[in-house]
Design a protein around this motif. Sequence first.
Motif, PDB file in Angstrom:
ATOM      1  N   HIS A 187       0.827  -1.208   0.000  1.00  0.00           N
ATOM      2  CA  HIS A 187       0.000   0.000   0.000  1.00  0.00           C
ATOM      3  C   HIS A 187       0.861   1.256   0.000  1.00  0.00           C
ATOM      4  O   HIS A 187       1.828   1.345   0.750  1.00  0.00           O
ATOM      5  CB  HIS A 187      -0.919   0.015   1.224  1.00  0.00           C
ATOM      6  CG  HIS A 187      -1.824  -1.177   1.324  1.00  0.00           C
ATOM      7  ND1 HIS A 187      -3.111  -1.179   0.858  1.00  0.00           N
ATOM      8  CD2 HIS A 187      -1.603  -2.421   1.822  1.00  0.00           C
ATOM      9  CE1 HIS A 187      -3.656  -2.359   1.068  1.00  0.00           C
ATOM     10  NE2 HIS A 187      -2.760  -3.134   1.650  1.00  0.00           N
TER      11      HIS A 187
ATOM     12  N   GLU B 259      -4.442   3.617   5.212  1.00  0.00           N
ATOM     13  CA  GLU B 259      -5.756   3.534   4.562  1.00  0.00           C
ATOM     14  C   GLU B 259      -6.121   2.104   4.192  1.00  0.00           C
ATOM     15  O   GLU B 259      -7.079   1.876   3.452  1.00  0.00           O
ATOM     16  CB  GLU B 259      -5.768   4.403   3.297  1.00  0.00           C
ATOM     17  CG  GLU B 259      -5.574   5.892   3.567  1.00  0.00           C
ATOM     18  CD  GLU B 259      -5.584   6.702   2.291  1.00  0.00           C
ATOM     19  OE1 GLU B 259      -5.681   6.081   1.202  1.00  0.00           O
ATOM     20  OE2 GLU B 259      -5.483   7.943   2.375  1.00  0.00           O
TER      21      GLU B 259
ATOM     22  N   ASN C  23     -11.062  -4.120   0.673  1.00  0.00           N
ATOM     23  CA  ASN C  23     -10.411  -3.765  -0.585  1.00  0.00           C
ATOM     24  C   ASN C  23      -9.420  -4.834  -1.028  1.00  0.00           C
ATOM     25  O   ASN C  23      -9.362  -5.204  -2.202  1.00  0.00           O
ATOM     26  CB  ASN C  23      -9.696  -2.420  -0.452  1.00  0.00           C
ATOM     27  CG  ASN C  23     -10.654  -1.244  -0.359  1.00  0.00           C
ATOM     28  OD1 ASN C  23     -11.822  -1.358  -0.745  1.00  0.00           O
ATOM     29  ND2 ASN C  23     -10.180  -0.131   0.172  1.00  0.00           N
TER      30      ASN C  23
ATOM     31  N   VAL D 195     -10.739   0.790  -5.721  1.00  0.00           N
ATOM     32  CA  VAL D 195      -9.711   1.817  -5.544  1.00  0.00           C
ATOM     33  C   VAL D 195      -9.036   2.091  -6.887  1.00  0.00           C
ATOM     34  O   VAL D 195      -9.150   1.308  -7.835  1.00  0.00           O
ATOM     35  CB  VAL D 195      -8.650   1.381  -4.504  1.00  0.00           C
ATOM     36  CG1 VAL D 195      -9.287   1.210  -3.134  1.00  0.00           C
ATOM     37  CG2 VAL D 195      -7.962   0.091  -4.938  1.00  0.00           C
TER      38      VAL D 195
ATOM     39  N   TYR E  33      -3.379   3.537  -5.366  1.00  0.00           N
ATOM     40  CA  TYR E  33      -3.595   2.847  -4.080  1.00  0.00           C
ATOM     41  C   TYR E  33      -2.470   1.850  -3.774  1.00  0.00           C
ATOM     42  O   TYR E  33      -2.052   1.710  -2.632  1.00  0.00           O
ATOM     43  CB  TYR E  33      -4.938   2.120  -4.114  1.00  0.00           C
ATOM     44  CG  TYR E  33      -5.375   1.534  -2.791  1.00  0.00           C
ATOM     45  CD1 TYR E  33      -5.995   2.334  -1.838  1.00  0.00           C
ATOM     46  CD2 TYR E  33      -5.185   0.190  -2.502  1.00  0.00           C
ATOM     47  CE1 TYR E  33      -6.419   1.806  -0.626  1.00  0.00           C
ATOM     48  CE2 TYR E  33      -5.597  -0.345  -1.296  1.00  0.00           C
ATOM     49  CZ  TYR E  33      -6.218   0.456  -0.361  1.00  0.00           C
ATOM     50  OH  TYR E  33      -6.624  -0.069   0.840  1.00  0.00           O
TER      51      TYR E  33
END
Length: 465
Positions: free
Chosen positions: A56, A61, A66, A83, A88
């Motif tokens: 990431h 986040e 996800n 995303v 991302y």
Amino acid sequence: MTSQPRSFTDRVLHPGRRLRDVLDDVAEASPARLAMASFIVATAVFTVLLSLPIAHQNPGEHSFANSLFVAVSTICVTGLSPVVTEEYWTTFGHWVMVASMQVGGLGILTLASLLGMAVSKRLGVRQRLIAAQATNTFQVGQVGTLMRAVIITSLSVEAVIMALLLPRFLQRGDSFGDALWHSIFYAVSSFNNAGFTLHSGGAVFFSEDPWILMVVMISMLIGSLGFPVVLMVAVTWNRPRGWDLHTKLTLATTGILFVLSFALLYLFESSNERTIGGMSFGHGITNTLFMAAMPRSGGMASVDVSDMHGTSHLLIDVLMFIGGGSSSTAGGIKVTTIAVLVLAALAEARGLKDVTVFHRRIDPATVRVAISITLAGTGLVLAGTLALLHITRMPLDAVLFDAISAFATCGMSSGVTEQSPAAGLYVLSALMFLGRLGTITLAASLSTSHQQRLFRYPEERPIIG
């Protein structure tokens, strides 16, 4: 042809051979169970990898929903993402996605072919000999031969696509390292019908680059035909009369759908200034060709789907639901399924007892399987759409579009996926998984299960229509 039983000494001294024999036994005994177990394990592994902080750009986040969603989307080669891929994930995350797409694509091709073997009790003497010829081996009775043929064929096509894309990325100003990386990513993503992109706006970034659009489109179309068709055409390209019915039906139906979708999309969007209408004639034709091919399960879009007219959305819904060829990386109910249903309807309308095409008669059991798959797919899309409508409270047109895209592992989105809460992502993940393996395993189980009663009930006809 069956392999000779291994001696006790061989099994003890050669554990790799023993493992291969175990896989052969499982594949022959329960290919559907092997398919499900393999994809569940692969999804778990890549979910863990995508959950690592190194994957990431902003670890703070991180969301498990996800990571799970993208892992399922890459393994099932769908292309949907909640995303922005290039923003991302880190380079490590992107490489994990490439590995997942490659594993998913090869796994789908292999397992779908294994399930095809289970349906017919064999891959077919001609296709087995072709697979043996492609891998330079005469062992046509082993699952390993099939896997070898799938891997060689897939990697060869991807290498050619990468070689075609590399010079163009260099011309666009990329460094050699970036150009090579982009070529690899788009070759894997397009051939496996994954639909993921690395550039801002997705394929819209290349809307004025006909070379990249056409190479990616051709790569996607080849991947959507299916391993049996690609291998058959590659080895016997100069003897089309010798192609089997599956190859002829897949190519013919794919061609008809592609021409119809191109004509209708250009008719619907040529006056839309936000999409095709705002382009020059040449770029309009190129982008329409690209968009006509992508619903086969490619998933990339060179124009913003949300800007397209409702008529185009409905057309793409139908095309995504149909999908690509059997034993391919494409999703949907498959082109041969819709072809069999249309042929059956035409035969009924003409009062014919048999369903025929290309001077061959289609088994009535095949028609029943096609009906079952279509109804099962419709039921899954309906259930998923109802669940998403309840969770997101978004318009039916947009929700239905993304539900069909998830089921058909296409990857196009009208915006629902990006705006869905975690519960919606879980529903879409389930749709992708069931759409990827559900219809394949259903076809295999229906085709291999035969019950013969010793009596028949009296015949009576209900009123139809």
